[in-house]
Motif scaffolding. Structure first.
Motif, PDB file in Angstrom:
ATOM      1  N   LYS A 141      62.743  81.442 -42.557  1.00  0.00           N
ATOM      2  CA  LYS A 141      62.009  80.557 -42.749  1.00  0.00           C
ATOM      3  C   LYS A 141      61.419  80.375 -44.363  1.00  0.00           C
ATOM      4  CE  LYS A 141      57.710  80.664 -40.729  1.00  0.00           C
ATOM      5  NZ  LYS A 141      56.719  80.482 -39.656  1.00  0.00           N
ATOM      6  N   GLU A 142      61.232  81.665 -44.696  1.00  0.00           N
ATOM      7  CA  GLU A 142      60.809  81.745 -46.006  1.00  0.00           C
ATOM      8  C   GLU A 142      61.864  81.272 -47.030  1.00  0.00           C
ATOM      9  OE1 GLU A 142      60.484  83.948 -43.631  1.00  0.00           O
ATOM     10  OE2 GLU A 142      58.224  83.838 -43.330  1.00  0.00           O
ATOM     11  N   GLN A 143      63.074  81.707 -46.778  1.00  0.00           N
ATOM     12  CA  GLN A 143      64.306  81.205 -47.668  1.00  0.00           C
ATOM     13  C   GLN A 143      64.371  79.792 -47.592  1.00  0.00           C
ATOM     14  OE1 GLN A 143      67.255  83.835 -45.946  1.00  0.00           O
ATOM     15  NE2 GLN A 143      67.383  85.248 -47.759  1.00  0.00           N
ATOM     16  N   LEU A 144      64.332  79.123 -46.392  1.00  0.00           N
ATOM     17  CA  LEU A 144      64.163  77.766 -46.270  1.00  0.00           C
ATOM     18  C   LEU A 144      63.598  77.065 -47.010  1.00  0.00           C
ATOM     19  CD1 LEU A 144      65.422  75.163 -44.862  1.00  0.00           C
ATOM     20  CD2 LEU A 144      63.737  75.718 -42.941  1.00  0.00           C
ATOM     21  N   ILE A 145      62.271  77.531 -47.135  1.00  0.00           N
ATOM     22  CA  ILE A 145      61.044  76.763 -47.785  1.00  0.00           C
ATOM     23  C   ILE A 145      61.412  76.905 -49.311  1.00  0.00           C
ATOM     24  CG2 ILE A 145      58.533  77.081 -48.559  1.00  0.00           C
ATOM     25  CD1 ILE A 145      58.083  77.795 -45.581  1.00  0.00           C
ATOM     26  N   ASP A 169      61.797  75.922 -30.084  1.00  0.00           N
ATOM     27  CA  ASP A 169      60.406  76.169 -30.623  1.00  0.00           C
ATOM     28  C   ASP A 169      60.503  76.743 -32.025  1.00  0.00           C
ATOM     29  OD1 ASP A 169      59.186  75.253 -28.446  1.00  0.00           O
ATOM     30  OD2 ASP A 169      58.886  77.074 -27.456  1.00  0.00           O
ATOM     31  N   GLU A 170      61.409  77.384 -32.358  1.00  0.00           N
ATOM     32  CA  GLU A 170      61.856  77.967 -33.737  1.00  0.00           C
ATOM     33  C   GLU A 170      62.254  76.797 -34.570  1.00  0.00           C
ATOM     34  OE1 GLU A 170      64.151  81.403 -35.957  1.00  0.00           O
ATOM     35  OE2 GLU A 170      64.566  81.186 -33.795  1.00  0.00           O
ATOM     36  N   ASP A 171      62.818  75.733 -33.967  1.00  0.00           N
ATOM     37  CA  ASP A 171      63.009  74.710 -35.057  1.00  0.00           C
ATOM     38  C   ASP A 171      61.773  74.089 -35.283  1.00  0.00           C
ATOM     39  OD1 ASP A 171      65.970  74.571 -35.402  1.00  0.00           O
ATOM     40  OD2 ASP A 171      66.398  73.711 -33.181  1.00  0.00           O
ATOM     41  N   VAL A 175      60.550  73.180 -39.223  1.00  0.00           N
ATOM     42  CA  VAL A 175      60.410  71.748 -39.644  1.00  0.00           C
ATOM     43  C   VAL A 175      58.691  71.789 -39.994  1.00  0.00           C
ATOM     44  CG1 VAL A 175      60.284  69.354 -39.076  1.00  0.00           C
ATOM     45  CG2 VAL A 175      61.944  70.823 -38.368  1.00  0.00           C
ATOM     46  N   LYS A 176      57.735  72.308 -39.272  1.00  0.00           N
ATOM     47  CA  LYS A 176      56.394  72.011 -39.585  1.00  0.00           C
ATOM     48  C   LYS A 176      56.068  72.809 -40.973  1.00  0.00           C
ATOM     49  CE  LYS A 176      51.804  73.341 -37.740  1.00  0.00           C
ATOM     50  NZ  LYS A 176      51.103  74.166 -38.770  1.00  0.00           N
ATOM     51  N   ALA A 177      56.642  74.164 -41.088  1.00  0.00           N
ATOM     52  CA  ALA A 177      56.645  75.103 -42.493  1.00  0.00           C
ATOM     53  C   ALA A 177      57.283  74.147 -43.634  1.00  0.00           C
ATOM     54  CB  ALA A 177      57.354  76.203 -42.081  1.00  0.00           C
ATOM     55  N   VAL A 178      58.210  73.323 -43.634  1.00  0.00           N
ATOM     56  CA  VAL A 178      58.829  72.732 -44.735  1.00  0.00           C
ATOM     57  C   VAL A 178      57.858  71.590 -44.954  1.00  0.00           C
ATOM     58  CG1 VAL A 178      60.836  71.296 -45.243  1.00  0.00           C
ATOM     59  CG2 VAL A 178      61.067  73.688 -44.298  1.00  0.00           C
ATOM     60  N   MET A 204      63.025  66.662 -27.998  1.00  0.00           N
ATOM     61  CA  MET A 204      62.596  67.060 -29.526  1.00  0.00           C
ATOM     62  C   MET A 204      62.405  66.015 -30.136  1.00  0.00           C
ATOM     63  SD  MET A 204      63.175  70.343 -29.548  1.00  0.00           S
ATOM     64  CE  MET A 204      63.215  70.941 -31.455  1.00  0.00           C
ATOM     65  N   ALA A 205      63.230  64.876 -30.118  1.00  0.00           N
ATOM     66  CA  ALA A 205      62.570  63.784 -30.844  1.00  0.00           C
ATOM     67  C   ALA A 205      61.059  63.503 -30.761  1.00  0.00           C
ATOM     68  CB  ALA A 205      63.562  62.395 -30.867  1.00  0.00           C
ATOM     69  N   LYS A 206      60.646  63.075 -29.537  1.00  0.00           N
ATOM     70  CA  LYS A 206      59.241  63.055 -29.308  1.00  0.00           C
ATOM     71  C   LYS A 206      58.274  63.961 -30.173  1.00  0.00           C
ATOM     72  CE  LYS A 206      60.243  60.770 -24.982  1.00  0.00           C
ATOM     73  NZ  LYS A 206      60.065  60.684 -23.500  1.00  0.00           N
ATOM     74  N   LYS A 207      58.825  65.305 -30.040  1.00  0.00           N
ATOM     75  CA  LYS A 207      57.940  66.447 -30.664  1.00  0.00           C
ATOM     76  C   LYS A 207      58.010  66.351 -32.098  1.00  0.00           C
ATOM     77  CE  LYS A 207      58.219  69.555 -26.816  1.00  0.00           C
ATOM     78  NZ  LYS A 207      58.639  71.175 -26.380  1.00  0.00           N
ATOM     79  N   LEU A 208      59.072  65.613 -32.566  1.00  0.00           N
ATOM     80  CA  LEU A 208      59.328  65.775 -33.847  1.00  0.00           C
ATOM     81  C   LEU A 208      58.791  64.312 -34.779  1.00  0.00           C
ATOM     82  CD1 LEU A 208      63.133  66.702 -34.437  1.00  0.00           C
ATOM     83  CD2 LEU A 208      60.964  68.073 -35.347  1.00  0.00           C
TER      84      LEU A 208
END
Length: 389
Positions: A141-145, A169-171, A175-178, A204-208
């Protein structure tokens, strides 16, 4: 004017490390693909008897012999004739190679007419927006950011990351972190790489939706037309798809079923600019936008996007992906503040820099890959427990 041969560059290998995430130990991957540890660069040129050559920066290796023979002795200006001959010579099964040749042919046509290809294909505008593409699932997650922020720092106004991990949930956490890390005015696209079932995609689309995602890319298997239709009706997020498919019949069915908002036809895999323009015209009649998948050098993608009124945005990877192949071209346009100015040079406006290629080969002696690229069945079932593949 006649085609007299094909000239290949020597194959060069290099790593695919991100400049924002150096020395990453895990292999690059998305929801269904494992990447090789190194990638190969090899372009080719189509040679004519009048000294004009057409460059195809596609890196697919040697062309099938049947296609080389099919174009030999033909006039490269007869684009539709050659496309039709190549299609039937391969019975539509080698569209990557057909597309690669078609790109080189358009480069020749542009040079002969002294016009950039985007103008020959329609010339709708002379600059296009471009987004930074990355976010492999191998990144923490840190590298992604760090990677996504690097794109923003370079001037991109839109970025893309991968989703499709075994744990949904990890997805959502990634997404939230980015979204929290980047400027709220920066668009975020998500690429699932065919990794979800229809029901998981709808859930997932509804949650995103709360994150105002710019588009959800290839959320389900590309052949599931009914599934795409269900998903598109169930979410407010624009659906993008189509990088690995070709054929007007397929796109006609997708558009009639209102399956997507953005078509990402790859200018190589769909059969070249000749086929891509036809898909774009068909899409325009349905109010659907075009955003080509980044397979060739992005000067090609930028030009075809600029050619049509429904061209939305082009894709750009970081310099050095998969190797510094972008440095092997003279005249390549670079984005500035999220936009690419289209080259006004004839053809696609780029030429091979053989000196730079030789320098790279001598100073970066990377051999063939020890780990080859491969695909797998997606593991995203929507459950917390997933059987290993």
């Amino acid at each position: 004017m006649k085609i007299v041969g094909v000239r290949y560059t020597e194959k060069i290998y290099g790593s695919r490390d991100s400049p924002a995430v150096w020395n990453n130990e895990l292999p690059w991957c998305d929801a269904i693909n494992y990447g090789a540890d190194v990638m190969a660069f090899q372009a080719f040129e189509i040679i004519t008897d009048e000294g004009v050559s057409g460059l195809s920066p596609i890196h697919i290796g040697s062309l099938p012999e049947r296609l080389s023979e099919t174009i030999q002795g033909e006039n490269p200006m007869n684009i539709e004739r050659l496309w039709n001959k190549m299609y039937w010579a391969t019975q539509g099964r080698l569209m990557n190679a057909v597309g690669a040749i078609d790109i080189a042919l358009w480069d020749i046509v542009g040079k002969v007419t002294k016009q950039p290809v985007y103008r020959l294909l329609g010339g709708f505008r002379d600059k296009v927006p471009v987004y930074g593409s990355g976010g492999g699932l191998n990144l923490t997650k840190e590298q992604l950011i760090r990677e996504q922020l690097w794109y923003v720092e370079q001037g991109h106004k839109a970025v893309k990351m991968k989703v499709g991990l075994a744990d949904p949930d990890e997805d959502l956490e990634r997404v939230k972190a980015v979204k929290e890390a980047i400027d709220p005015n920066i668009d975020l696209m998500l690429d699932v790489n065919n990794g979800w079932t229809v029901n998981v995609a709808i859930r997932m689309a509804k949650k995103l939706e709360r994150y105002e995602i710019a588009w959800l890319e290839e959320p389900i298997w590309k052949m599931d037309i009914e599934g795409y239709s269900r998903l598109a009706k169930a979410t407010e997020i624009p659906i993008a798809t189509g990088e690995g498919w070709h054929g007007l019949e397929y796109w006609g069915r997708m558009l009639e079923k209102k399956c997507c908002d953005v078509i990402q036809a790859d200018p190589t895999m769909c059969g070249g600019p000749t086929a891509w323009k036809k898909i774009a015209t068909l899409a325009e009649t349905h109010g659907v936008l075009m955003a080509p998948h980044h397979k060739p050098e992005h000067s090609v993608n930028a030009q075809i996007t600029a050619a049509v009124p429904n061209g939305l945005i082009a894709e750009e990877f970081y310099p050095g992906y998969p190797i510094p192949m972008f440095e092997f071209y003279r005249g390549r346009p670079f984005q500035k503040n999220g936009w690419i100015e289209i080259s006004q040079e004839p053809g696609f406006g780029v030429e091979l820099d053989h000196d730079r290629m030789e320098w790279y080969k001598e100073n970066h002696p990377t051999g063939p890959p020890k780990r080859i690229a491969r695909s797998r069945r997606p593991s995203q079932s929507g459950l917390k427990i997933n059987a290993p593949l």
